[in-house]
Design a protein around this motif. Structure first.
Motif, mmCIF file in Angstrom:
data_model
loop_
_atom_site.group_PDB
_atom_site.id
_atom_site.type_symbol
_atom_site.label_atom_id
_atom_site.label_comp_id
_atom_site.label_asym_id
_atom_site.label_seq_id
_atom_site.Cartn_x
_atom_site.Cartn_y
_atom_site.Cartn_z
ATOM 1 N N ALA A 79 4.419 -12.261 -4.716
ATOM 2 C CA ALA A 79 5.603 -12.960 -5.220
ATOM 3 C C ALA A 79 5.283 -13.657 -6.535
ATOM 4 O O ALA A 79 6.108 -13.694 -7.458
ATOM 5 C CB ALA A 79 6.094 -13.977 -4.195
ATOM 6 N N GLY A 80 4.059 -14.188 -6.659
ATOM 7 C CA GLY A 80 3.636 -14.799 -7.910
ATOM 8 C C GLY A 80 3.601 -13.797 -9.041
ATOM 9 O O GLY A 80 3.941 -14.112 -10.190
ATOM 10 N N THR A 81 3.206 -12.573 -8.718
ATOM 11 C CA THR A 81 3.221 -11.504 -9.709
ATOM 12 C C THR A 81 4.638 -11.239 -10.197
ATOM 13 O O THR A 81 4.881 -11.064 -11.397
ATOM 14 C CB THR A 81 2.625 -10.214 -9.099
ATOM 15 N N ALA A 82 5.590 -11.205 -9.266
ATOM 16 C CA ALA A 82 6.994 -10.999 -9.639
ATOM 17 C C ALA A 82 7.491 -12.126 -10.537
ATOM 18 O O ALA A 82 8.180 -11.884 -11.543
ATOM 19 C CB ALA A 82 7.860 -10.905 -8.383
ATOM 20 N N ILE A 83 7.138 -13.359 -10.182
ATOM 21 C CA ILE A 83 7.553 -14.513 -10.991
ATOM 22 C C ILE A 83 6.952 -14.427 -12.388
ATOM 23 O O ILE A 83 7.630 -14.667 -13.397
ATOM 24 C CB ILE A 83 7.130 -15.817 -10.297
ATOM 25 N N SER A 84 5.680 -14.074 -12.450
ATOM 26 C CA SER A 84 5.003 -13.951 -13.745
ATOM 27 C C SER A 84 5.684 -12.912 -14.622
ATOM 28 O O SER A 84 5.936 -13.144 -15.814
ATOM 29 C CB SER A 84 3.531 -13.586 -13.522
ATOM 30 N N SER A 85 5.991 -11.755 -14.046
ATOM 31 C CA SER A 85 6.667 -10.696 -14.804
ATOM 32 C C SER A 85 8.050 -11.129 -15.266
ATOM 33 O O SER A 85 8.414 -10.956 -16.431
ATOM 34 C CB SER A 85 6.783 -9.426 -13.947
ATOM 35 N N GLY A 86 8.826 -11.677 -14.328
ATOM 36 C CA GLY A 86 10.190 -12.061 -14.657
ATOM 37 C C GLY A 86 10.264 -13.126 -15.732
ATOM 38 O O GLY A 86 11.055 -13.019 -16.677
ATOM 39 N N LEU A 87 9.433 -14.162 -15.609
ATOM 40 C CA LEU A 87 9.453 -15.238 -16.596
ATOM 41 C C LEU A 87 8.907 -14.787 -17.950
ATOM 42 O O LEU A 87 9.322 -15.303 -18.990
ATOM 43 C CB LEU A 87 8.659 -16.442 -16.078
ATOM 44 N N THR A 88 8.005 -13.823 -17.936
ATOM 45 C CA THR A 88 7.525 -13.265 -19.202
ATOM 46 C C THR A 88 8.657 -12.543 -19.919
ATOM 47 O O THR A 88 8.801 -12.628 -21.141
ATOM 48 C CB THR A 88 6.353 -12.293 -18.966
ATOM 49 N N GLY A 89 9.489 -11.849 -19.143
ATOM 50 C CA GLY A 89 10.597 -11.100 -19.725
ATOM 51 C C GLY A 89 11.652 -11.970 -20.379
ATOM 52 O O GLY A 89 12.411 -11.490 -21.230
ATOM 53 N N ILE A 90 11.712 -13.250 -20.019
ATOM 54 C CA ILE A 90 12.723 -14.141 -20.610
ATOM 55 C C ILE A 90 12.070 -15.185 -21.526
ATOM 56 O O ILE A 90 12.600 -16.278 -21.711
ATOM 57 C CB ILE A 90 13.568 -14.843 -19.520
ATOM 58 N N THR A 91 10.918 -14.848 -22.076
ATOM 59 C CA THR A 91 10.197 -15.776 -22.962
ATOM 60 C C THR A 91 11.074 -16.244 -24.122
ATOM 61 O O THR A 91 11.583 -15.418 -24.890
ATOM 62 C CB THR A 91 8.941 -15.097 -23.548
#
Length: 214
Positions: A79-91
């Motif tokens: 789940a942390g991986t998903a959060i990391s990816s998602g938040l990176t996408g909205i930098t």
């Protein structure tokens, strides 16, 4: 046998999606640097800060495995991986140089997912003759994750941009985290929990005897 194979597949997929996110950042960093107008020195500095943050978070996974359990640790890391990816996408472009080292540090959860796998599998598969094969199968998630990160970046970058590539990566990670809910906890961790409960109740002798038994 079916359940045993199923949990090995879930562990394998968890490692694949975590590696996918970790490698994808390095693959797409030049494109991100171009969009944000970073100089090579700035880009290198950000990558270094991300690595340091990843290391710090990765170390924290060890205590998480010991105190929250193997099953919960898998769910949290994926789940942390998903959060990391998602938040990176909205930098946000305006604060990208400050934002990304903090957000990408969360990918350290995924980087240490293999530690979760190793602990869990060692306790579940103990003395099995096929243990080496199972370990090798799951460790194979690393090269597959690398290949998928390169392939999907190449295929999707033109259509959805680097932001879209990161956001789409949240989907498989969340699916694997949900699959983790179906796993059983390690019997050894359950025994550890019981010993802690007995100790907290000041039933020391029972805790010692129970610990010896397991």
């Amino acid at each position: 046998i079916g359940y045993s194979a199923g949990r090995s597949v879930v562990r394998f997929l968890a490692w694949v999606v975590c590696v996918y996110d970790y490698i994808m950042f390095g693959t797409l960093l030049p494109k991100m640097a171009g969009d944000f107008g970073w100089s090579p020195a700035t880009s290198t500095a950000i990558a270094t800060l991300v690595s340091i943050g990843t290391l710090v978070v990765a170390i924290l996974v060890g205590p998480m495995i010991d105190y929250l359990g193997r099953k919960r640790a898998l769910i949290i890391t994926t789940a942390g991986t998903a959060i990391s990816s998602g938040l990176t996408g909205i930098t946000p472009a305006g604060i990208s140089a400050i934002y990304l080292p903090i957000i990408r540090a969360v990918s350290g959860l995924g980087y240490s997912e293999q530690a979760v796998n190793t602990t869990y599998l060692n306790e579940i598969y103990g003395n099995r003759k096929s243990r080496g094969f199972i370990y090798a199968f799951i460790q194979g998630g690393w090269p597959i994750g690398v290949l998928l990160a390169a392939a999907f970046s190449a295929l999707l970058l033109g259509a959805v941009g680097w932001r879209g590539v990161f956001i789409l990566a949240t989907v498989p990670a969340l699916i694997v985290a949900a699959l983790g809910l179906k796993l059983r906890e390690s019997p050894r961790f359950q025994a550890m929990q019981r010993v802690r409960e007995l100790e907290n109740e000041n039933r020391h002798e029972e805790a010692v005897e129970f610990g010896r038994h397991f």
